[in-house]
Design a protein around this motif. Structure first.
Motif, PDB file in Angstrom:
ATOM      1  N   ALA A  25       0.351  -3.444  -0.134  1.00 37.40           N
ATOM      2  CA  ALA A  25       1.698  -3.039  -0.362  1.00 37.40           C
ATOM      3  C   ALA A  25       2.741  -2.168   0.593  1.00 37.40           C
ATOM      4  O   ALA A  25       1.875  -1.648   1.527  1.00 37.40           O
ATOM      5  CB  ALA A  25       1.750  -2.153  -1.765  1.00 37.40           C
ATOM      6  N   GLU A  26       3.939  -2.370   0.573  1.00 39.36           N
ATOM      7  CA  GLU A  26       4.468  -1.535   1.446  1.00 39.36           C
ATOM      8  C   GLU A  26       4.159  -0.116   1.514  1.00 39.36           C
ATOM      9  O   GLU A  26       4.325   0.436   0.352  1.00 39.36           O
ATOM     10  CB  GLU A  26       6.049  -1.860   1.172  1.00 39.36           C
ATOM     11  CG  GLU A  26       7.105  -1.288   2.101  1.00 39.36           C
ATOM     12  CD  GLU A  26       8.476  -1.438   1.713  1.00 39.36           C
ATOM     13  OE1 GLU A  26       9.428  -0.982   2.368  1.00 39.36           O
ATOM     14  OE2 GLU A  26       8.875  -2.229   0.789  1.00 39.36           O
ATOM     15  N   GLY A  27       4.074   0.409   2.700  1.00 39.75           N
ATOM     16  CA  GLY A  27       3.682   1.875   2.757  1.00 39.75           C
ATOM     17  C   GLY A  27       2.134   1.898   2.686  1.00 39.75           C
ATOM     18  O   GLY A  27       1.785   3.060   2.846  1.00 39.75           O
ATOM     19  N   GLU A  28       1.454   0.869   2.430  1.00 42.74           N
ATOM     20  CA  GLU A  28      -0.047   1.313   2.361  1.00 42.74           C
ATOM     21  C   GLU A  28      -0.705   0.814   3.509  1.00 42.74           C
ATOM     22  O   GLU A  28      -0.179   0.057   4.370  1.00 42.74           O
ATOM     23  CB  GLU A  28      -0.486   0.036   1.020  1.00 42.74           C
ATOM     24  CG  GLU A  28      -1.985   0.257   0.801  1.00 42.74           C
ATOM     25  CD  GLU A  28      -2.449  -0.639  -0.321  1.00 42.74           C
ATOM     26  OE1 GLU A  28      -3.435  -0.347  -0.786  1.00 42.74           O
ATOM     27  OE2 GLU A  28      -1.752  -1.593  -0.654  1.00 42.74           O
ATOM     28  N   VAL A  29      -1.862   1.604   3.616  1.00 43.93           N
ATOM     29  CA  VAL A  29      -2.808   1.180   5.023  1.00 43.93           C
ATOM     30  C   VAL A  29      -3.855   1.005   4.244  1.00 43.93           C
ATOM     31  O   VAL A  29      -4.587   1.555   3.656  1.00 43.93           O
ATOM     32  CB  VAL A  29      -2.801   2.539   5.972  1.00 43.93           C
ATOM     33  CG1 VAL A  29      -3.664   2.059   6.958  1.00 43.93           C
ATOM     34  CG2 VAL A  29      -1.717   2.865   6.395  1.00 43.93           C
ATOM     35  N   ARG A  30      -4.477  -0.453   4.645  1.00 42.58           N
ATOM     36  CA  ARG A  30      -5.785  -1.012   4.472  1.00 42.58           C
ATOM     37  C   ARG A  30      -6.790  -1.117   5.688  1.00 42.58           C
ATOM     38  O   ARG A  30      -6.273  -1.630   6.219  1.00 42.58           O
ATOM     39  CB  ARG A  30      -5.611  -2.233   3.729  1.00 42.58           C
ATOM     40  CG  ARG A  30      -4.969  -2.102   2.239  1.00 42.58           C
ATOM     41  CD  ARG A  30      -5.610  -1.131   1.127  1.00 42.58           C
ATOM     42  NE  ARG A  30      -7.116  -2.077   0.750  1.00 42.58           N
ATOM     43  CZ  ARG A  30      -7.107  -2.939  -0.162  1.00 42.58           C
ATOM     44  NH1 ARG A  30      -6.272  -3.518  -0.662  1.00 42.58           N
ATOM     45  NH2 ARG A  30      -8.293  -3.454  -0.207  1.00 42.58           N
ATOM     46  N   LEU A  31      -7.885  -0.465   5.410  1.00 43.08           N
ATOM     47  CA  LEU A  31      -8.788  -0.383   6.479  1.00 43.08           C
ATOM     48  C   LEU A  31     -10.198  -1.198   6.110  1.00 43.08           C
ATOM     49  O   LEU A  31     -10.540  -0.631   5.156  1.00 43.08           O
ATOM     50  CB  LEU A  31      -8.927   0.888   7.333  1.00 43.08           C
ATOM     51  CG  LEU A  31      -7.732   1.866   7.564  1.00 43.08           C
ATOM     52  CD1 LEU A  31      -8.184   3.031   8.173  1.00 43.08           C
ATOM     53  CD2 LEU A  31      -6.858   1.039   8.531  1.00 43.08           C
TER      54      LEU A  31
END
Length: 253
Positions: free
Chosen positions: A82-88
């Motif tokens: 999602a916009e604004g989300e950070v996935r690592l």
């Protein structure tokens, strides 16, 4: 996940092993870590993305160096960031269908996508330390790949936040660069065209693609020095739909 202290230790320990193309980012990494006391790893990547893609790539490289052993591959049906989300992801990522990245996606390993690897807009960013394999890559934001981008059907890159970057090369039957987008790759395997094409490029496109994606255009009187707008040659919507369906380029072409 790594801690801030682990990243700072890794930078001191690994700074001489940093690839030449990232060494200019070492002072900026040091500043980022020094100014981020108490920040989460996700917040660090979000802050790195406020400047330029090279700092985000350098932080991804550093994070990967802190991982003591590659994590098992993460396997999902689809991925929506999602916009604004950070996935690592601390290891390889396997996605059966599509990826839509509207935020920040960082993968310490290879990414295999059964369908489309796409992003939402120019504000998105993805860094993959390994290679990216997919059917179709549709890129508007930052995409930096440490290995190869390998798209079975099409790479479509538009807007110009920075060049589309693949450190080890690009493999795709067709790559379309629109709205000022450029390439930064070691090598490219396949046809690369921009917003205007020459008659000889049109002939190469006709040899590669099905007739259904072309507009009617007569090349008999066209001089080779003439540049023809791509949207007068190709029906881009039909082209994209065919690539999504996996019918744009056959394996025998």
């Amino acid at each position: 996940m790594s801690t801030l202290n682990e990243l700072q230790s890794a930078l001191r320990r690994e700074i001489n092993a940093m690839p030449m193309f990232l060494t200019d980012m070492a002072p900026h990494l040091q500043d980022l870590l020094a100014e981020s006391e108490g920040a989460s790893l996700e917040a660090l990547f979000s802050r790195a993305n406020r400047t330029e893609g090279s700092l985000l790539e350098a932080l991804a490289w550093l994070w990967a160096r802190t991982l003591r052993a590659p994590a098992s591959a993460t396997c999902v049906d689809m991925l929506d960031v999602a916009e604004g989300e950070v996935r690592l992801f601390p290891g390889a990522l396997q996605v059966a269908n599509d990826v839509l990245n509207r935020g920040i996606l960082v993968v310490a390993g290879d990414v295999d996508v059964g369908g489309e690897f796409g992003d939402g807009d120019v504000g998105s960013a993805a860094v993959i330390t390994g290679s990216l394999r997919c059917r179709l890559a549709n890129v508007q934001g930052v995409l930096r790949v440490g290995g190869v981008i390998d798209a079975a059907q099409l790479v479509f890159a538009n807007n110009d936040p920075e060049p589309l970057l693949a450190r080890e090369g690009l493999r795709a039957p067709l790559t379309l660069l629109q709205l000022g987008r450029s390439l930064d790759v070691r090598s490219s395997d396949g046809l690369v065209v921009e917003e205007e094409v020459t008659p000889s490029q049109v002939l190469k496109l006709r040899a590669l693609l099905p007739a259904a994606v072309f507009h009617d255009i007569d090349l008999e009187e066209e001089d080779e020095d003439v540049l023809i707008p791509l949207d007068e040659v190709l029906d881009v919507e039909a082209l994209y739909t065919s690539a999504e369906e996996g019918t744009l380029v056959s394996p025998l072409r």
